[in-house]
Design a protein around this motif. Structure first.
Motif, PDB file in Angstrom:
ATOM      1  N   LYS A  58       5.792   2.147  12.237  1.00 46.00           N
ATOM      2  CA  LYS A  58       4.924   3.314  12.423  1.00 46.00           C
ATOM      3  C   LYS A  58       3.929   3.445  11.269  1.00 46.00           C
ATOM      4  CE  LYS A  58       8.090   5.974  15.267  1.00 46.00           C
ATOM      5  NZ  LYS A  58       8.911   7.191  15.399  1.00 46.00           N
ATOM      6  N   LEU A  59       4.388   3.165  10.059  1.00 47.33           N
ATOM      7  CA  LEU A  59       3.485   3.203   8.910  1.00 47.33           C
ATOM      8  C   LEU A  59       2.375   2.165   9.066  1.00 47.33           C
ATOM      9  CD1 LEU A  59       6.184   3.637   6.160  1.00 47.33           C
ATOM     10  CD2 LEU A  59       4.241   5.178   6.474  1.00 47.33           C
ATOM     11  N   VAL A  60       2.736   0.967   9.489  1.00 45.90           N
ATOM     12  CA  VAL A  60       1.738  -0.086   9.684  1.00 45.90           C
ATOM     13  C   VAL A  60       0.770   0.293  10.801  1.00 45.90           C
ATOM     14  CG1 VAL A  60       1.436  -2.490  10.420  1.00 45.90           C
ATOM     15  CG2 VAL A  60       3.165  -1.915   8.725  1.00 45.90           C
ATOM     16  N   ARG A  61       1.284   0.920  11.849  1.00 45.55           N
ATOM     17  CA  ARG A  61       0.410   1.373  12.936  1.00 45.55           C
ATOM     18  C   ARG A  61      -0.600   2.399  12.424  1.00 45.55           C
ATOM     19  NH1 ARG A  61       4.266   2.541  16.523  1.00 45.55           N
ATOM     20  NH2 ARG A  61       4.528   0.331  16.861  1.00 45.55           N
ATOM     21  N   LEU A  62      -0.165   3.290  11.546  1.00 48.32           N
ATOM     22  CA  LEU A  62      -1.085   4.265  10.955  1.00 48.32           C
ATOM     23  C   LEU A  62      -2.124   3.570  10.074  1.00 48.32           C
ATOM     24  CD1 LEU A  62       1.390   7.174  10.139  1.00 48.32           C
ATOM     25  CD2 LEU A  62      -0.503   7.246  11.770  1.00 48.32           C
ATOM     26  N   VAL A  63      -1.724   2.498   9.418  1.00 50.03           N
ATOM     27  CA  VAL A  63      -2.670   1.713   8.619  1.00 50.03           C
ATOM     28  C   VAL A  63      -3.690   1.058   9.542  1.00 50.03           C
ATOM     29  CG1 VAL A  63      -2.917  -0.345   7.171  1.00 50.03           C
ATOM     30  CG2 VAL A  63      -1.084   1.285   6.705  1.00 50.03           C
ATOM     31  N   ASP A  64      -3.210   0.429  10.606  1.00 46.58           N
ATOM     32  CA  ASP A  64      -4.095  -0.262  11.552  1.00 46.58           C
ATOM     33  C   ASP A  64      -5.119   0.669  12.185  1.00 46.58           C
ATOM     34  OD1 ASP A  64      -2.720  -2.595  11.044  1.00 46.58           O
ATOM     35  OD2 ASP A  64      -1.520  -2.498  12.890  1.00 46.58           O
ATOM     36  N   ARG A  65      -4.738   1.934  12.352  1.00 44.11           N
ATOM     37  CA  ARG A  65      -5.637   2.897  12.991  1.00 44.11           C
ATOM     38  C   ARG A  65      -6.491   3.668  11.991  1.00 44.11           C
ATOM     39  NH1 ARG A  65      -2.593   0.696  16.307  1.00 44.11           N
ATOM     40  NH2 ARG A  65      -2.520   1.180  18.513  1.00 44.11           N
ATOM     41  N   GLY A  66      -6.317   3.380  10.691  1.00 42.82           N
ATOM     42  CA  GLY A  66      -7.169   3.987   9.681  1.00 42.82           C
ATOM     43  C   GLY A  66      -6.676   5.294   9.093  1.00 42.82           C
ATOM     44  N   TRP A  67      -5.449   5.692   9.389  1.00 42.67           N
ATOM     45  CA  TRP A  67      -4.920   6.954   8.873  1.00 42.67           C
ATOM     46  C   TRP A  67      -4.316   6.796   7.477  1.00 42.67           C
ATOM     47  CZ3 TRP A  67      -5.923  11.435  11.316  1.00 42.67           C
ATOM     48  CH2 TRP A  67      -6.314  11.357  12.648  1.00 42.67           C
ATOM     49  N   LEU A  68      -3.802   5.597   7.182  1.00 45.12           N
ATOM     50  CA  LEU A  68      -3.206   5.299   5.879  1.00 45.12           C
ATOM     51  C   LEU A  68      -3.779   3.994   5.351  1.00 45.12           C
ATOM     52  CD1 LEU A  68       0.618   5.990   6.493  1.00 45.12           C
ATOM     53  CD2 LEU A  68      -0.992   7.440   5.256  1.00 45.12           C
ATOM     54  N   ARG A  69      -3.492   3.712   4.079  1.00 41.85           N
ATOM     55  CA  ARG A  69      -3.842   2.427   3.459  1.00 41.85           C
ATOM     56  C   ARG A  69      -2.551   1.758   3.017  1.00 41.85           C
ATOM     57  NH1 ARG A  69      -7.029   3.311  -1.628  1.00 41.85           N
ATOM     58  NH2 ARG A  69      -6.063   1.332  -2.068  1.00 41.85           N
ATOM     59  N   LYS A  70      -2.514   0.435   3.126  1.00 46.11           N
ATOM     60  CA  LYS A  70      -1.387  -0.327   2.602  1.00 46.11           C
ATOM     61  C   LYS A  70      -1.895  -1.136   1.425  1.00 46.11           C
ATOM     62  CE  LYS A  70       2.354  -3.399   3.838  1.00 46.11           C
ATOM     63  NZ  LYS A  70       2.970  -4.208   4.900  1.00 46.11           N
ATOM     64  N   LEU A  71      -1.261  -0.941   0.285  1.00 44.38           N
ATOM     65  CA  LEU A  71      -1.650  -1.643  -0.928  1.00 44.38           C
ATOM     66  C   LEU A  71      -1.055  -3.053  -0.919  1.00 44.38           C
ATOM     67  CD1 LEU A  71      -1.077   1.291  -3.430  1.00 44.38           C
ATOM     68  CD2 LEU A  71      -3.203   0.612  -2.309  1.00 44.38           C
ATOM     69  N   PRO A  72      -1.620  -3.964  -1.705  1.00 39.31           N
ATOM     70  CA  PRO A  72      -1.116  -5.343  -1.741  1.00 39.31           C
ATOM     71  C   PRO A  72       0.372  -5.457  -2.085  1.00 39.31           C
ATOM     72  CG  PRO A  72      -3.222  -5.211  -2.854  1.00 39.31           C
ATOM     73  CD  PRO A  72      -2.816  -3.800  -2.532  1.00 39.31           C
ATOM     74  N   ASP A  73       0.904  -4.495  -2.822  1.00 39.10           N
ATOM     75  CA  ASP A  73       2.326  -4.557  -3.194  1.00 39.10           C
ATOM     76  C   ASP A  73       3.249  -3.975  -2.119  1.00 39.10           C
ATOM     77  OD1 ASP A  73       1.847  -1.851  -3.446  1.00 39.10           O
ATOM     78  OD2 ASP A  73       2.410  -1.722  -5.551  1.00 39.10           O
ATOM     79  N   GLY A  74       2.682  -3.584  -0.972  1.00 34.63           N
ATOM     80  CA  GLY A  74       3.490  -3.093   0.143  1.00 34.63           C
ATOM     81  C   GLY A  74       3.670  -1.591   0.192  1.00 34.63           C
TER      82      GLY A  74
END
Length: 80
Positions: A58-74
């Motif tokens: 779900k977190l990754v889905r929010l990243v994919d849709r532009g709601w969150l950012r995922k940093l290189p360290d995860g």
């Protein structure tokens, strides 16, 4: 369940309730968080991988849709 892409006029209320809670947990954190920390904030038993992996999805889905950012360290953080 459709997670809308974030646009300038998009409101968080457009997200399903589970995703709104996840977004709120990330926003309330003092800084970038790991999926396990989000699970702890949402009182999910993160010691069980079968409960942690759907949350991470779900977190990754929010990243994919532009709601969150995922940093290189995860770690996850709100969009700047």
């Amino acid at each position: 369940m459709l997670i809308p892409h974030r646009t300038p006029d998009a409101e968080e209320t457009m997200l399903p309730p589970d995703y709104q809670r996840i977004l709120a947990a990330v926003r309330q954190a003092a800084g970038p968080v790991m999926a396990r920390q989000v699970g702890d904030a949402l009182t999910i038993d993160v010691s069980v991988r079968s409960k942690l992996e759907p949350l991470r999805g779900k977190l990754v889905r929010l990243v994919d849709r532009g709601w969150l950012r995922k940093l290189p360290d995860g770690r996850f953080t709100t969009r700047l």
